[in-house]
Design a protein around this motif. Structure first.
Motif, PDB file in Angstrom:
ATOM      1  N   GLU A  88       0.652  -1.285  -0.066  1.00 38.26           N
ATOM      2  CA  GLU A  88      -0.013   0.217   0.101  1.00 38.26           C
ATOM      3  C   GLU A  88       0.821   1.275  -0.044  1.00 38.26           C
ATOM      4  O   GLU A  88       0.619   2.256  -0.520  1.00 38.26           O
ATOM      5  CB  GLU A  88      -0.719   0.218   1.200  1.00 38.26           C
ATOM      6  CG  GLU A  88      -1.952  -1.035   1.202  1.00 38.26           C
ATOM      7  CD  GLU A  88      -2.829  -0.899  -0.057  1.00 38.26           C
ATOM      8  OE1 GLU A  88      -3.509   0.187  -0.163  1.00 38.26           O
ATOM      9  OE2 GLU A  88      -3.053  -1.792  -0.926  1.00 38.26           O
ATOM     10  N   LYS A  91       2.185   1.658  -3.527  1.00 35.70           N
ATOM     11  CA  LYS A  91       1.173   2.161  -4.431  1.00 35.70           C
ATOM     12  C   LYS A  91       0.901   3.434  -4.221  1.00 35.70           C
ATOM     13  O   LYS A  91       0.563   4.462  -5.073  1.00 35.70           O
ATOM     14  CB  LYS A  91      -0.121   1.409  -4.185  1.00 35.70           C
ATOM     15  CG  LYS A  91      -0.323   0.056  -4.533  1.00 35.70           C
ATOM     16  CD  LYS A  91      -1.590  -0.570  -4.192  1.00 35.70           C
ATOM     17  CE  LYS A  91      -1.763  -2.129  -4.475  1.00 35.70           C
ATOM     18  NZ  LYS A  91      -2.910  -2.773  -4.185  1.00 35.70           N
ATOM     19  N   SER A  92       0.868   4.032  -3.174  1.00 33.12           N
ATOM     20  CA  SER A  92       0.811   5.583  -2.609  1.00 33.12           C
ATOM     21  C   SER A  92       1.876   6.499  -3.254  1.00 33.12           C
ATOM     22  O   SER A  92       1.543   7.287  -3.900  1.00 33.12           O
ATOM     23  CB  SER A  92       0.644   5.643  -1.028  1.00 33.12           C
ATOM     24  OG  SER A  92       0.576   7.102  -0.816  1.00 33.12           O
ATOM     25  N   VAL A  97       2.184  10.305  -4.254  1.00 33.98           N
ATOM     26  CA  VAL A  97       1.772  10.939  -2.949  1.00 33.98           C
ATOM     27  C   VAL A  97       3.307  11.053  -2.302  1.00 33.98           C
ATOM     28  O   VAL A  97       4.198  10.008  -2.407  1.00 33.98           O
ATOM     29  CB  VAL A  97       0.841  10.200  -2.006  1.00 33.98           C
ATOM     30  CG1 VAL A  97       0.709  10.650  -0.521  1.00 33.98           C
ATOM     31  CG2 VAL A  97      -0.230  10.018  -2.823  1.00 33.98           C
ATOM     32  N   ASP A 101       3.514  12.476   3.477  1.00 33.30           N
ATOM     33  CA  ASP A 101       1.886  12.308   3.450  1.00 33.30           C
ATOM     34  C   ASP A 101       1.697  10.758   3.458  1.00 33.30           C
ATOM     35  O   ASP A 101       0.477  10.620   4.051  1.00 33.30           O
ATOM     36  CB  ASP A 101       1.353  12.979   2.056  1.00 33.30           C
ATOM     37  CG  ASP A 101       1.329  14.493   2.127  1.00 33.30           C
ATOM     38  OD1 ASP A 101       1.537  14.961   3.387  1.00 33.30           O
ATOM     39  OD2 ASP A 101       1.204  15.041   1.212  1.00 33.30           O
ATOM     40  N   THR A 102       2.249  10.067   2.775  1.00 36.31           N
ATOM     41  CA  THR A 102       2.020   8.378   2.679  1.00 36.31           C
ATOM     42  C   THR A 102       2.097   7.789   4.181  1.00 36.31           C
ATOM     43  O   THR A 102       1.265   7.340   4.747  1.00 36.31           O
ATOM     44  CB  THR A 102       2.932   7.740   1.765  1.00 36.31           C
ATOM     45  OG1 THR A 102       2.641   8.136   0.569  1.00 36.31           O
ATOM     46  CG2 THR A 102       2.957   6.044   2.012  1.00 36.31           C
ATOM     47  N   ASN A 105      -0.671   9.272   6.346  1.00 36.46           N
ATOM     48  CA  ASN A 105      -1.713   8.525   6.208  1.00 36.46           C
ATOM     49  C   ASN A 105      -2.013   7.142   6.745  1.00 36.46           C
ATOM     50  O   ASN A 105      -3.054   6.605   7.159  1.00 36.46           O
ATOM     51  CB  ASN A 105      -2.067   8.270   4.459  1.00 36.46           C
ATOM     52  CG  ASN A 105      -2.158   9.580   3.950  1.00 36.46           C
ATOM     53  OD1 ASN A 105      -2.864  10.726   4.675  1.00 36.46           O
ATOM     54  ND2 ASN A 105      -2.234   9.559   2.632  1.00 36.46           N
TER      55      ASN A 105
END
Length: 214
Positions: A88, A91-92, A97, A101-102, A105
């Motif tokens: 994940e 992917k971000s 991103v 920020d990743t 999150n």
């Protein structure tokens, strides 16, 4: 500037997630202005040398993701769950991103995990325990350290099983870590000082600033 307990905890969580370290009172004082905007704090920490020393710019997305998962999730989740988080994160990043920020999150997502969740419940509990240990060091003990390795050591051995239920347990958790041997810093004055000392290797500074009258 006034700050609430929740706002301070949010700052502590972002600091711990980004730098894998407990923020001392020195850093918390500097970060009060981020209360209510910890997303900005994450971005700013992502630009620091401290963050880049942990996650060098030269890392590929996969290398970055794997290193973050090792630091943040560790052994608190299964290999399959760790692989899922890493995927994940990749992917971000591939979607454009930023790293900061990743990771922010991921921290936000972890807060929505139900207590006792079979997959990430222990990850959440370990993270919360780290926050409690960090808070005890900074607020109760007034720990002022700024050395990144020392602050990382404070929470290095904190797990889902770490007892954080009492001040005595929190003190024991700190003393059980590599940083627990470092102690505190005391500044002497012109008068008769009573330095209580701690269980660690304390630093006593005896220089006198005559201009300040101390």
């Amino acid at each position: 500037m006034a700050i609430t307990l929740l706002e301070r905890e949010q700052i502590q969580k972002v600091f711990i997630a980004m730098l894998n370290a407990a923020p001392s009172i020195t850093y918390l004082d500097q970060l009060v202005g981020y209360a209510g905007r910890v997303d900005v704090l994450a971005r700013d920490l992502g630009e620091t040398r401290a963050f880049k020393s942990i996650y060098p710019v030269a890392l590929t997305n996969e290398e970055f993701a794997n290193k973050f998962v090792a630091n943040f999730v560790g052994k608190t989740a299964s290999a399959e769950a760790r692989a899922y988080v890493a995927e994940e994160v990749v992917k971000s990043l591939e979607a454009g991103v930023s790293r900061a920020d990743t990771l922010f999150n991921v921290v936000v997502a972890l807060q929505s995990v139900p207590d006792g969740d079979a997959t990430f419940g222990n990850t959440k509990l370990a993270f919360e325990n780290k926050v409690k240990v960090a808070n005890y060091y900074a607020i109760t003990l007034g720990g002022t350290a700024t050395d990144l390795a020392l602050l990382q050591g404070l929470i290095a051995n904190v797990t889902p099983e770490t007892d954080v239920s009492t001040p005595e347990a929190l003190q024991a958790a700190i003393e059980a870590t590599p940083a627990g041997t470092t102690g505190q810093t005391f500044m002497l004055t012109k008068g008769l000082d009573n330095v209580p000392g701690t269980a660690g290797n304390d630093t006593i500074i005896g220089s006198i600033d005559t201009a300040a009258g101390n």
